[in-house]
Structure formats: structure tokens, C-alpha cells
Enzyme design. Sequence first.
Site, PDB file in Angstrom:
ATOM      1  N   TYR A 290      11.861   1.922   4.937  1.00 29.65           N
ATOM      2  CA  TYR A 290      12.730   1.689   6.176  1.00 29.65           C
ATOM      3  C   TYR A 290      14.149   2.329   6.019  1.00 29.65           C
ATOM      4  CZ  TYR A 290       9.441  -1.803   7.570  1.00 29.65           C
ATOM      5  OH  TYR A 290       8.241  -2.317   7.782  1.00 29.65           O
TER       6      TYR A 290
ATOM      7  N   LYS B 210       0.702  -0.551  -4.618  1.00 28.69           N
ATOM      8  CA  LYS B 210      -0.347   0.448  -4.396  1.00 28.69           C
ATOM      9  C   LYS B 210      -0.368   1.410  -5.557  1.00 28.69           C
ATOM     10  CE  LYS B 210      -3.780   2.227  -1.899  1.00 28.69           C
ATOM     11  NZ  LYS B 210      -5.233   1.482  -1.899  1.00 28.69           N
TER      12      LYS B 210
ATOM     13  N   ASP C 102      -4.315  -3.529  -0.351  1.00 29.41           N
ATOM     14  CA  ASP C 102      -5.474  -3.496   0.269  1.00 29.41           C
ATOM     15  C   ASP C 102      -6.232  -4.648   0.110  1.00 29.41           C
ATOM     16  OD1 ASP C 102      -5.695  -1.798  -1.531  1.00 29.41           O
ATOM     17  OD2 ASP C 102      -7.300  -0.732  -1.199  1.00 29.41           O
TER      18      ASP C 102
ATOM     19  N   ASP D 182       6.377  -6.337   5.090  1.00 28.64           N
ATOM     20  CA  ASP D 182       6.478  -6.700   6.565  1.00 28.64           C
ATOM     21  C   ASP D 182       5.020  -6.916   7.194  1.00 28.64           C
ATOM     22  OD1 ASP D 182       7.347  -6.698   9.178  1.00 28.64           O
ATOM     23  OD2 ASP D 182       7.673  -4.252   9.303  1.00 28.64           O
TER      24      ASP D 182
ATOM     25  N   ASP E  70       3.649 -10.837   8.376  1.00 23.82           N
ATOM     26  CA  ASP E  70       2.745 -11.082   9.734  1.00 23.82           C
ATOM     27  C   ASP E  70       1.255 -11.767   9.703  1.00 23.82           C
ATOM     28  OD1 ASP E  70       5.224 -10.346  10.887  1.00 23.82           O
ATOM     29  OD2 ASP E  70       4.280  -9.217  12.540  1.00 23.82           O
TER      30      ASP E  70
END
Length: 366
Positions: free
Chosen positions: A146, A195, A227, A251, A255
Site C-alpha cells: 500500500y 508467503k 493460501d 486486508d 474481510d
Amino acid sequence: MSYHIGVISGDGIGPEVVAEAKKVLNKVADKYGHEFEYEDILMGGCSIDATGEPLTDAAIAQAMASDAVLMGSIGGNTQTSPWYQLPADKRPEAGLLKLRKALNLFANMRPAFLYNELREACPLRDSVIGDGFDMVIMRELTGGLYFGERSTEEVDGVLMATDTLTYSEPEIRRIAIKAFEIARKRCKKVTSVDKANVLDSSRLWRGMVEEVAADYPDVSYEHMLVDNCAMQLVRNPGQFDVILTENMFGDILSDEASMVTGSLGMLASASMNDTKFGLYEPSGGSAPDIAGKGIANPIATILSAALMLRFSFDLDEEALAVEKAVQKFLEDGYRTIDIMPRDSKDAANVKQVGTKEAGDLICERI
Ligand code: NAD
């Protein structure tokens, strides 16, 4: 005690839900002998309309001078609102990014808790839900993709876009410390998500988390690939206590975690720096589709105010009283429209209430 609270009501349902959270805070003040002083701060679309900017330097100064900030939400309909004809750095959301950066709010905490009364709203099967779940996602908020360098350029007639994901040792260390500190107050387990099989930034992340973990022998920890974590959240959400992760993964995963609780209108969030200061806001947005109708669920904002009591003011008993009042409101069969049972047979056993009535009923239960 006396506390100075900056209040960003914002846009859409923001002012409606913030009014109810203030009502609840005033009840807490009365009952426990505190004084909460509020100062309105403009941010988002309402600030654009008033000043031409989504967040002015004066508003940042007001936030900095507060003990904590309570926020509703900002933004409008991204398809139709004129705010979204403006350049990206002049839109409502730019105000929030600027505020996070100015106040160094690097740690975002989002609890995801399944109320027994709302099991029906959870999209997972009963056998997966088991005894329910109660987790917190700690998301790094001021680094990573970001805030990295980005560019779009034409190379040999082809457009190429680049984003960069950068983390430094101190940035990882401070969010890891926050996660372990919070785990210590909960079930003492951290799942660090990365990751590391692909990304250098994730390998650095893993190393730093291990260093920090050594200072918390009472907290267990594990590493999990992002994942796999996305899968585990819908396969066995009850296994998580504190999920620690970087900005972009956080993020997406937060959600996903909020979805499995059934309603965005129930989920609080806190953005913190390394002092006691925090910005407390519901996880959802400004819900322009229901703004002004008096039907928005104020619970996420009320629970955000409870987080403010606990983490910025160290008022644990008061925070718990608010959380229990919300629990009692649900147990007594009250629901806002977003958490009404889908099945009409179940709906007949509960009572639908609007935003203000929900605030009043929760106040009565403190
Ligand atoms: P949203 O969260 O505002 O709404 C998604 C859906 O959830 C809508 O149907 C809405 O009615 C419902 N909903 C959300 N909160 C609710 C509540 N408290 N009670 C009942 N229903 C509720 O997401 P969106 O529609 O994608 O975004 C709308 C605007 O909000 C956009 O401008 C977006 O940028 C902004 N936004 C702001 C924040 C923030 O202020 N931190 C966060 C997310 C989105």
C-alpha cells in the site's frame, strides 16, 4: 477520570452509528464516574465539501491532541458520488490513509467473534463452526504494497505497472510485539501468516517473528502460508487466536474472517501506534445504500468504543460491561435489519429495531 475523544463521524451511516456509540459512552461515564469530552473532527467526503481536502492539517492536529479517536466511516457511492471524480489523493479514503500515516497507526486489530445467537448468519456448516470462534486479526497497516513505490510506464508500446512490497526489521518487530502482547491477554497463541516460500519480505517477516516470539515463552506460535490460512479460515476457524500478518494479506484475510461471522455491522476495529493512542472504527464502510434510513447496525461502532475503553484508557471493567450489554441485547431477541434471521420462522422469534432503538436498548443493559 477525564478523557478527550476526537470524533470523526464521517459520511453515510457514520454520524448515525457514532451517535449511538457516544450514547453508550455517556452511559458508561455516568455509571462509572468518568468524564468523556468530545471534539468533532472533519474527515472524508464531508471534509471535501467543507474545505476541498479529505483531511486538513488542522484536523490532523485535532486528532493528535486527543486521547483517542472514535470514527464512523468515510466515503460515498463510488459509482455516483462526485467525490470519486476527483484525483485519487483528493478522494475521501485518501484522508484516512493520510491520518494513519500521520499518527503512525501501524497496527490494525480486528476481532472476529461468532455470537451464538447469530450462528444462523454464519455461512459455514454447523459441524465446521463447532463451539464457535473468537479470533483477532493483527494487520500491519503502514507498510507493504500500500505504501511502496509504484509506477506505470510504456515499454516498447506495452503498458507495464509495478508495485513494490517493502518491509524493514523494525516495522515487522513492532507489529509482532503488538500481536504477542494481545495474545498474552487472550488464548496465548499467534499464527503468523506469510508467503515465505516465494517472497523475500515474508522470509524477513518469519525471522523477525521468531526473534520476538523468544521474548514470549508463554505464548505459542506457528507460521502459516497465506493460501493455507485463507483455506483454514473456512475449514476450521476455531483453531485461531491471534493471526498476525502484513498489510495486503491482512486486508484480504480480515474481510474473509468478518464474512464468516455473518455481518459486517457487528465487527469492531482498532488502529494503534506504540503509545496508548488508537483510532477506533467499525470494520464496515459508510453503507450509502442505507444512509439516513435509521436502520444501520450501530453494534460495530459501539464495540469499537469498548476497544477504546480497554486499550487506550485501560478501563477493562467498563469495556466488558459494554460487550456484555451487546451480548444481552442479542440474547433478549433484538436484531437490526442486517442480522435478522433469513428464515421467516426464526424471524418471528426476534424483534427488529432501528439504529437509535438499538443504542437505547444496549444503554439500558449497561
Ligand atoms: P460498506 O461496508 O459500506 O457496505 C457493504 C454492505 O454492508 C452494504 O449493503 C451495507 O448496507 C452493509 N453494511 C455495512 N455496514 C453496515 C451496518 N453498520 N449496518 C447494516 N448494514 C451495513 O461497503 P461498500 O458499499 O463497498 O463501501 C461504501 C463506501 O464506504 C465506499 O465509499 C468505501 O470506500 C467506503 N469504505 C469506508 C471504510 C472506512 O471508512 N474505513 C471502510 C470500507 C469502505
